[in-house]
Design a protein around this motif. Sequence first.
Motif, PDB file in Angstrom:
ATOM      1  N   ARG A  28       0.843  -1.186   0.000  1.00 40.31           N
ATOM      2  CA  ARG A  28       0.000   0.000   0.000  1.00 40.31           C
ATOM      3  C   ARG A  28       0.883   1.241   0.000  1.00 40.31           C
ATOM      4  NH1 ARG A  28      -2.606  -3.661   3.332  1.00 40.31           N
ATOM      5  NH2 ARG A  28      -4.780  -4.102   2.776  1.00 40.31           N
ATOM      6  N   VAL A  29       0.494   2.227  -0.796  1.00 40.26           N
ATOM      7  CA  VAL A  29       1.258   3.467  -0.889  1.00 40.26           C
ATOM      8  C   VAL A  29       0.309   4.631  -0.640  1.00 40.26           C
ATOM      9  CG1 VAL A  29       2.769   4.885  -2.313  1.00 40.26           C
ATOM     10  CG2 VAL A  29       2.767   2.383  -2.618  1.00 40.26           C
ATOM     11  N   HIS A  30       0.647   5.470   0.324  1.00 43.61           N
ATOM     12  CA  HIS A  30      -0.185   6.626   0.643  1.00 43.61           C
ATOM     13  C   HIS A  30      -0.015   7.718  -0.412  1.00 43.61           C
ATOM     14  CE1 HIS A  30      -1.534   5.330   4.609  1.00 43.61           C
ATOM     15  NE2 HIS A  30      -0.304   4.907   4.841  1.00 43.61           N
ATOM     16  N   PRO A  31      -1.053   8.498  -0.665  1.00 41.66           N
ATOM     17  CA  PRO A  31      -0.959   9.586  -1.654  1.00 41.66           C
ATOM     18  C   PRO A  31       0.127  10.586  -1.276  1.00 41.66           C
ATOM     19  CG  PRO A  31      -3.254   9.176  -1.052  1.00 41.66           C
ATOM     20  CD  PRO A  31      -2.417   8.394  -0.095  1.00 41.66           C
ATOM     21  N   GLY A  32       0.817  11.108  -2.286  1.00 43.42           N
ATOM     22  CA  GLY A  32       1.797  12.151  -2.078  1.00 43.42           C
ATOM     23  C   GLY A  32       3.087  11.706  -1.429  1.00 43.42           C
ATOM     24  N   THR A  33       3.368  10.395  -1.448  1.00 43.30           N
ATOM     25  CA  THR A  33       4.598   9.893  -0.853  1.00 43.30           C
ATOM     26  C   THR A  33       5.442   9.190  -1.909  1.00 43.30           C
ATOM     27  OG1 THR A  33       3.621   7.763  -0.214  1.00 43.30           O
ATOM     28  CG2 THR A  33       3.478   9.571   1.384  1.00 43.30           C
ATOM     29  N   VAL A  34       6.718   9.010  -1.578  1.00 44.92           N
ATOM     30  CA  VAL A  34       7.635   8.245  -2.429  1.00 44.92           C
ATOM     31  C   VAL A  34       7.884   6.912  -1.748  1.00 44.92           C
ATOM     32  CG1 VAL A  34       9.920   8.132  -3.487  1.00 44.92           C
ATOM     33  CG2 VAL A  34       8.752  10.344  -3.267  1.00 44.92           C
ATOM     34  N   LEU A  35       7.556   5.825  -2.434  1.00 46.74           N
ATOM     35  CA  LEU A  35       7.889   4.502  -1.941  1.00 46.74           C
ATOM     36  C   LEU A  35       8.955   3.902  -2.841  1.00 46.74           C
ATOM     37  CD1 LEU A  35       6.073   1.780  -0.213  1.00 46.74           C
ATOM     38  CD2 LEU A  35       7.074   1.105  -2.397  1.00 46.74           C
ATOM     39  N   ALA A  36      10.079   3.515  -2.254  1.00 44.85           N
ATOM     40  CA  ALA A  36      11.155   2.867  -3.004  1.00 44.85           C
ATOM     41  C   ALA A  36      10.989   1.364  -2.894  1.00 44.85           C
ATOM     42  CB  ALA A  36      12.518   3.290  -2.471  1.00 44.85           C
ATOM     43  N   LEU A  37      10.976   0.699  -4.032  1.00 47.55           N
ATOM     44  CA  LEU A  37      10.870  -0.754  -4.080  1.00 47.55           C
ATOM     45  C   LEU A  37      12.246  -1.316  -4.420  1.00 47.55           C
ATOM     46  CD1 LEU A  37       8.897  -3.190  -3.969  1.00 47.55           C
ATOM     47  CD2 LEU A  37       8.612  -2.918  -6.443  1.00 47.55           C
ATOM     48  N   LEU A  38      12.843  -1.987  -3.444  1.00 47.27           N
ATOM     49  CA  LEU A  38      14.177  -2.547  -3.617  1.00 47.27           C
ATOM     50  C   LEU A  38      14.079  -4.038  -3.924  1.00 47.27           C
ATOM     51  CD1 LEU A  38      16.108  -0.988  -0.584  1.00 47.27           C
ATOM     52  CD2 LEU A  38      15.758  -0.032  -2.859  1.00 47.27           C
ATOM     53  N   GLY A  39      15.051  -4.529  -4.661  1.00 50.01           N
ATOM     54  CA  GLY A  39      15.104  -5.954  -4.939  1.00 50.01           C
ATOM     55  C   GLY A  39      16.249  -6.276  -5.870  1.00 50.01           C
ATOM     56  N   SER A  40      16.735  -7.485  -5.770  1.00 50.29           N
ATOM     57  CA  SER A  40      17.806  -7.928  -6.654  1.00 50.29           C
ATOM     58  C   SER A  40      17.273  -8.096  -8.069  1.00 50.29           C
ATOM     59  CB  SER A  40      18.372  -9.261  -6.152  1.00 50.29           C
ATOM     60  OG  SER A  40      18.753  -9.184  -4.796  1.00 50.29           O
ATOM     61  N   ASN A  41      18.178  -8.304  -9.025  1.00 47.58           N
ATOM     62  CA  ASN A  41      17.758  -8.612 -10.387  1.00 47.58           C
ATOM     63  C   ASN A  41      16.879  -9.855 -10.384  1.00 47.58           C
ATOM     64  OD1 ASN A  41      19.097  -6.526 -11.706  1.00 47.58           O
ATOM     65  ND2 ASN A  41      20.986  -7.690 -11.922  1.00 47.58           N
ATOM     66  N   GLY A  42      15.738  -9.766 -11.077  1.00 49.93           N
ATOM     67  CA  GLY A  42      14.835 -10.905 -11.140  1.00 49.93           C
ATOM     68  C   GLY A  42      13.879 -11.021  -9.977  1.00 49.93           C
ATOM     69  N   ALA A  43      13.898 -10.045  -9.068  1.00 45.84           N
ATOM     70  CA  ALA A  43      13.011 -10.114  -7.907  1.00 45.84           C
ATOM     71  C   ALA A  43      11.555  -9.866  -8.269  1.00 45.84           C
ATOM     72  CB  ALA A  43      13.452  -9.107  -6.839  1.00 45.84           C
ATOM     73  N   GLY A  44      11.300  -9.225  -9.425  1.00 48.35           N
ATOM     74  CA  GLY A  44       9.923  -8.971  -9.846  1.00 48.35           C
ATOM     75  C   GLY A  44       9.524  -7.520  -9.810  1.00 48.35           C
ATOM     76  N   LYS A  45      10.483  -6.595  -9.637  1.00 52.95           N
ATOM     77  CA  LYS A  45      10.148  -5.179  -9.525  1.00 52.95           C
ATOM     78  C   LYS A  45       9.483  -4.659 -10.797  1.00 52.95           C
ATOM     79  CE  LYS A  45      14.330  -3.678  -8.786  1.00 52.95           C
ATOM     80  NZ  LYS A  45      15.045  -4.960  -9.039  1.00 52.95           N
ATOM     81  N   THR A  46      10.108  -4.913 -11.941  1.00 52.12           N
ATOM     82  CA  THR A  46       9.556  -4.412 -13.200  1.00 52.12           C
ATOM     83  C   THR A  46       8.239  -5.091 -13.529  1.00 52.12           C
ATOM     84  OG1 THR A  46      11.738  -3.826 -14.079  1.00 52.12           O
ATOM     85  CG2 THR A  46       9.989  -4.176 -15.683  1.00 52.12           C
ATOM     86  N   THR A  47       8.108  -6.378 -13.211  1.00 55.97           N
ATOM     87  CA  THR A  47       6.832  -7.078 -13.430  1.00 55.97           C
ATOM     88  C   THR A  47       5.717  -6.416 -12.637  1.00 55.97           C
ATOM     89  OG1 THR A  47       7.904  -9.195 -13.903  1.00 55.97           O
ATOM     90  CG2 THR A  47       5.622  -9.277 -13.122  1.00 55.97           C
ATOM     91  N   LEU A  48       5.982  -6.064 -11.392  1.00 60.09           N
ATOM     92  CA  LEU A  48       4.969  -5.401 -10.571  1.00 60.09           C
ATOM     93  C   LEU A  48       4.580  -4.056 -11.167  1.00 60.09           C
ATOM     94  CD1 LEU A  48       3.219  -5.182  -8.058  1.00 60.09           C
ATOM     95  CD2 LEU A  48       5.229  -4.354  -6.806  1.00 60.09           C
ATOM     96  N   VAL A  49       5.569  -3.282 -11.613  1.00 59.47           N
ATOM     97  CA  VAL A  49       5.275  -1.976 -12.217  1.00 59.47           C
ATOM     98  C   VAL A  49       4.462  -2.150 -13.492  1.00 59.47           C
ATOM     99  CG1 VAL A  49       6.306   0.013 -13.358  1.00 59.47           C
ATOM    100  CG2 VAL A  49       7.236  -0.784 -11.182  1.00 59.47           C
ATOM    101  N   ARG A  50       4.800  -3.142 -14.298  1.00 62.56           N
ATOM    102  CA  ARG A  50       4.065  -3.377 -15.546  1.00 62.56           C
ATOM    103  C   ARG A  50       2.615  -3.761 -15.273  1.00 62.56           C
ATOM    104  NH1 ARG A  50       6.531  -3.997 -20.343  1.00 62.56           N
ATOM    105  NH2 ARG A  50       5.159  -5.719 -20.973  1.00 62.56           N
ATOM    106  N   ILE A  51       2.374  -4.508 -14.216  1.00 63.38           N
ATOM    107  CA  ILE A  51       0.996  -4.851 -13.847  1.00 63.38           C
ATOM    108  C   ILE A  51       0.254  -3.605 -13.379  1.00 63.38           C
ATOM    109  CG2 ILE A  51      -0.415  -6.077 -12.138  1.00 63.38           C
ATOM    110  CD1 ILE A  51       1.619  -8.383 -12.327  1.00 63.38           C
TER     111      ILE A  51
END
Length: 260
Positions: A28-51
């Motif tokens: 969950r991300v609150h409005p007006g905030t910056v949430l950094a999503l960390l993870g190693s290569n292949g962790a699924g970060k880009t997949t989550l953003v694409r969804i």
Amino acid sequence: MTTTHAIEVAGLTKSYGDHPVLRGVDLRVHPGTVLALLGSNGAGKTTLVRILSTLLRPDGGTARVEGHDVVSDPASVRASISLTGQFAAVDEVLTGRENLVLVASLRRVPDPGAVADELLARFDLTEAGGRRTATYSGGMRRRLDIAMSLVGDPPVLFLDEPTTGLDPQARIEVWRTVTELAGQGTTVLLTTQHLEEAEQLAHRIAILHEGRIITEGTLAELKALVPPATVEYVEKQPTLEEVFLAVIGHGGASTAEARR
């Protein structure tokens, strides 16, 4: 539609063939905030953003952006977001201003020229606005790319590793831009492998590992997960790198010990 969160993800799953990438992501991300999503290569970060940006359909679970479901109401999600990928998507044949006018025209924004001029001023690109973007530095291209993403004032911005390939000075320019956006009320979900970037920019940090969010909180909350290392005369606070390695099960106390 009103919502208490700009982004809400529950039990999200996604596999490519027999390979599971997301195994039940909750976020969950609150409005007006910056949430950094960390993870190693292949962790699924880009997949989550694409969804979340409706470019990819999940296998299971739910995801909502500004209250709109990414599966059942993708058009409303697209109207609420903008996405900046790992590499600046500017047309090098066009000038900076022409790039902005083109995007504003495609999005049917009233008075594209005025919108372009306002964004050039906002991102310190007015003097460079009449030059072809092929002549821009890496930091200038990335600032223009983010400016193009903000045509139409979307409330949510996805930045997928926005400083990839940038030199330190250009990276600092992008950091300043992201900080200003958050200060103006834009919700930012930032994926990164640069731990210092997360420390500098994020209100909250989430760590994605093996397809799940394994911890999430403020920098201070995450640092509290690792006992502070000490030397004979001073106390050493753990770095975010030490926290990251500890929570995914690599390094931990031995890493902190090695850095004393």
